[in-house]
Design a protein around this motif. Structure first.
Motif, PDB file in Angstrom:
ATOM      1  N   GLN A  72      -6.592   5.432   2.590  1.00 43.26           N
ATOM      2  CA  GLN A  72      -6.289   4.972   1.234  1.00 43.26           C
ATOM      3  C   GLN A  72      -6.905   3.596   0.986  1.00 43.26           C
ATOM      4  OE1 GLN A  72      -2.046   4.812   0.289  1.00 43.26           O
ATOM      5  NE2 GLN A  72      -2.379   2.931  -0.869  1.00 43.26           N
ATOM      6  N   VAL A  73      -6.727   2.696   1.928  1.00 43.94           N
ATOM      7  CA  VAL A  73      -7.206   1.322   1.761  1.00 43.94           C
ATOM      8  C   VAL A  73      -8.726   1.259   1.809  1.00 43.94           C
ATOM      9  CG1 VAL A  73      -7.207  -0.976   2.830  1.00 43.94           C
ATOM     10  CG2 VAL A  73      -5.065   0.295   2.568  1.00 43.94           C
ATOM     11  N   THR A  74      -9.344   1.921   2.775  1.00 42.34           N
ATOM     12  CA  THR A  74     -10.808   1.869   2.861  1.00 42.34           C
ATOM     13  C   THR A  74     -11.456   2.575   1.674  1.00 42.34           C
ATOM     14  OG1 THR A  74     -10.829   3.766   4.382  1.00 42.34           O
ATOM     15  CG2 THR A  74     -10.903   1.570   5.379  1.00 42.34           C
ATOM     16  N   ASN A  75     -10.856   3.659   1.205  1.00 43.09           N
ATOM     17  CA  ASN A  75     -11.389   4.325   0.006  1.00 43.09           C
ATOM     18  C   ASN A  75     -11.291   3.413  -1.213  1.00 43.09           C
ATOM     19  OD1 ASN A  75     -12.123   6.689   1.307  1.00 43.09           O
ATOM     20  ND2 ASN A  75     -10.168   7.699   0.895  1.00 43.09           N
ATOM     21  N   ASP A  76     -10.188   2.707  -1.336  1.00 35.94           N
ATOM     22  CA  ASP A  76     -10.003   1.772  -2.440  1.00 35.94           C
ATOM     23  C   ASP A  76     -11.080   0.680  -2.387  1.00 35.94           C
ATOM     24  OD1 ASP A  76      -8.763   0.359  -4.612  1.00 35.94           O
ATOM     25  OD2 ASP A  76      -7.727  -0.903  -3.154  1.00 35.94           O
ATOM     26  N   LEU A  77     -11.306   0.130  -1.215  1.00 38.43           N
ATOM     27  CA  LEU A  77     -12.336  -0.908  -1.067  1.00 38.43           C
ATOM     28  C   LEU A  77     -13.735  -0.362  -1.354  1.00 38.43           C
ATOM     29  CD1 LEU A  77     -10.972  -2.807   2.053  1.00 38.43           C
ATOM     30  CD2 LEU A  77     -11.206  -3.718  -0.272  1.00 38.43           C
ATOM     31  N   ARG A  78     -14.002   0.862  -0.922  1.00 41.00           N
ATOM     32  CA  ARG A  78     -15.331   1.464  -1.179  1.00 41.00           C
ATOM     33  C   ARG A  78     -15.534   1.699  -2.668  1.00 41.00           C
ATOM     34  NH1 ARG A  78     -14.129   4.811   3.589  1.00 41.00           N
ATOM     35  NH2 ARG A  78     -15.246   3.834   5.311  1.00 41.00           N
ATOM     36  N   GLN A  79     -14.496   2.214  -3.339  1.00 36.77           N
ATOM     37  CA  GLN A  79     -14.613   2.487  -4.766  1.00 36.77           C
ATOM     38  C   GLN A  79     -14.838   1.217  -5.569  1.00 36.77           C
ATOM     39  OE1 GLN A  79     -11.138   4.741  -5.879  1.00 36.77           O
ATOM     40  NE2 GLN A  79     -11.901   6.619  -4.924  1.00 36.77           N
ATOM     41  N   SER A  80     -14.289   0.115  -5.101  1.00 29.27           N
ATOM     42  CA  SER A  80     -14.471  -1.153  -5.818  1.00 29.27           C
ATOM     43  C   SER A  80     -15.770  -1.854  -5.396  1.00 29.27           C
ATOM     44  CB  SER A  80     -13.267  -2.069  -5.565  1.00 29.27           C
ATOM     45  OG  SER A  80     -13.198  -2.457  -4.203  1.00 29.27           O
ATOM     46  N   PHE A  82       0.837  -1.209   0.000  1.00 26.26           N
ATOM     47  CA  PHE A  82       0.000   0.000   0.000  1.00 26.26           C
ATOM     48  C   PHE A  82       0.871   1.258   0.000  1.00 26.26           C
ATOM     49  CE2 PHE A  82      -3.140  -2.937   2.261  1.00 26.26           C
ATOM     50  CZ  PHE A  82      -3.711  -3.330   1.066  1.00 26.26           C
ATOM     51  N   GLU A  83       2.036   1.203   0.638  1.00 25.40           N
ATOM     52  CA  GLU A  83       2.955   2.345   0.609  1.00 25.40           C
ATOM     53  C   GLU A  83       3.431   2.631  -0.808  1.00 25.40           C
ATOM     54  OE1 GLU A  83       6.012   1.373   3.452  1.00 25.40           O
ATOM     55  OE2 GLU A  83       4.753   1.960   5.150  1.00 25.40           O
ATOM     56  N   LYS A  84       3.498   1.602  -1.623  1.00 24.01           N
ATOM     57  CA  LYS A  84       3.882   1.767  -3.030  1.00 24.01           C
ATOM     58  C   LYS A  84       2.723   2.280  -3.875  1.00 24.01           C
ATOM     59  CE  LYS A  84       7.073  -2.138  -2.802  1.00 24.01           C
ATOM     60  NZ  LYS A  84       7.270  -3.535  -3.259  1.00 24.01           N
ATOM     61  N   GLY A  85       1.537   2.396  -3.253  1.00 23.24           N
ATOM     62  CA  GLY A  85       0.369   2.891  -3.974  1.00 23.24           C
ATOM     63  C   GLY A  85      -0.475   1.810  -4.611  1.00 23.24           C
ATOM     64  N   HIS A  86      -0.170   0.554  -4.327  1.00 23.85           N
ATOM     65  CA  HIS A  86      -0.942  -0.542  -4.914  1.00 23.85           C
ATOM     66  C   HIS A  86      -2.323  -0.635  -4.285  1.00 23.85           C
ATOM     67  CE1 HIS A  86       2.315  -1.950  -7.365  1.00 23.85           C
ATOM     68  NE2 HIS A  86       3.109  -2.149  -6.317  1.00 23.85           N
ATOM     69  N   SER A  87      -3.252  -1.148  -5.064  1.00 23.44           N
ATOM     70  CA  SER A  87      -4.630  -1.326  -4.603  1.00 23.44           C
ATOM     71  C   SER A  87      -4.748  -2.601  -3.771  1.00 23.44           C
ATOM     72  CB  SER A  87      -5.572  -1.424  -5.808  1.00 23.44           C
ATOM     73  OG  SER A  87      -5.317  -2.630  -6.518  1.00 23.44           O
ATOM     74  N   VAL A  88      -5.881  -2.744  -3.120  1.00 20.77           N
ATOM     75  CA  VAL A  88      -6.160  -3.966  -2.372  1.00 20.77           C
ATOM     76  C   VAL A  88      -6.242  -5.134  -3.345  1.00 20.77           C
ATOM     77  CG1 VAL A  88      -7.818  -5.158  -0.878  1.00 20.77           C
ATOM     78  CG2 VAL A  88      -7.322  -2.736  -0.496  1.00 20.77           C
ATOM     79  N   ASP A  89      -6.882  -4.914  -4.484  1.00 19.25           N
ATOM     80  CA  ASP A  89      -7.011  -5.966  -5.484  1.00 19.25           C
ATOM     81  C   ASP A  89      -5.642  -6.455  -5.946  1.00 19.25           C
ATOM     82  OD1 ASP A  89      -8.570  -7.645  -7.261  1.00 19.25           O
ATOM     83  OD2 ASP A  89      -7.914  -6.311  -8.877  1.00 19.25           O
ATOM     84  N   HIS A  90      -4.749  -5.533  -6.216  1.00 20.73           N
ATOM     85  CA  HIS A  90      -3.392  -5.901  -6.626  1.00 20.73           C
ATOM     86  C   HIS A  90      -2.673  -6.643  -5.493  1.00 20.73           C
ATOM     87  CE1 HIS A  90       0.715  -5.543  -8.228  1.00 20.73           C
ATOM     88  NE2 HIS A  90       1.042  -5.259  -6.979  1.00 20.73           N
ATOM     89  N   THR A  91      -2.810  -6.143  -4.290  1.00 19.61           N
ATOM     90  CA  THR A  91      -2.099  -6.707  -3.144  1.00 19.61           C
ATOM     91  C   THR A  91      -2.547  -8.131  -2.844  1.00 19.61           C
ATOM     92  OG1 THR A  91      -1.772  -4.496  -2.249  1.00 19.61           O
ATOM     93  CG2 THR A  91      -1.566  -6.320  -0.698  1.00 19.61           C
TER      94      THR A  91
END
Length: 137
Positions: free
Chosen positions: A126-134, A77-86
């Motif tokens: 960052q992580v919760t926003n990513d999960l919400r957007q998906s 996540f520090e590298k900017g990767h999404s939850v899906d990628h991770t």
């Protein structure tokens, strides 16, 4: 003469104390007792145990297995990767699953959020926003 001085001193002390107590009462906050700080690992494992994930009811991970994930998630996540990628096979492949246990996707997302909350809380939004957007949170 000593009586007047004593009375004046007492009057000043009473006035000073009254002034201090009125301001101190409104600004005073309860003193919290110091409790031993728990490490991020202890907090994470405690939260995971408290959550009692559905997909882990019959056979879940041992602490030694699940505690290895959060630092790796944080690095991704520090590298900017999404939850899906991770979590994904095409990405870092850090889905919380073991040889003897599995994790439902919704549970996996919640485990990730708990890991981030305790290991890298600065990335939680960052992580919760990513999960919400998906649509996964």
């Amino acid at each position: 003469m000593h009586t007047r001085t004593a009375i004046a001193t007492v009057a000043l002390l009473v006035a000073a104390l009254a002034g201090c107590s009125s301001g101190a009462e409104t600004d005073a906050k309860p003193v919290a007792k110091k409790s031993p700080s728990l490490s991020p690992e202890q907090q994470f494992l405690g939260a995971v145990h408290d959550r009692n994930f559905e997909s882990w009811r019959e056979k879940g991970p041992m602490d030694v297995e699940i505690r290895q994930y959060p630092p790796k998630w944080c690095a991704e996540f520090e590298k900017g990767h999404s939850v899906d990628h991770t979590l994904g096979l095409d990405g870092a492949h850090l889905y919380p699953i073991g040889m003897e246990w599995g994790t439902l996707e919704a549970d996996a997302h919640e485990v990730v959020v708990l890991g981030v909350k305790y290991y890298c809380p600065e990335l939680l939004d960052q992580v919760t926003n990513d999960l919400r957007q998906s649509g996964d949170y």
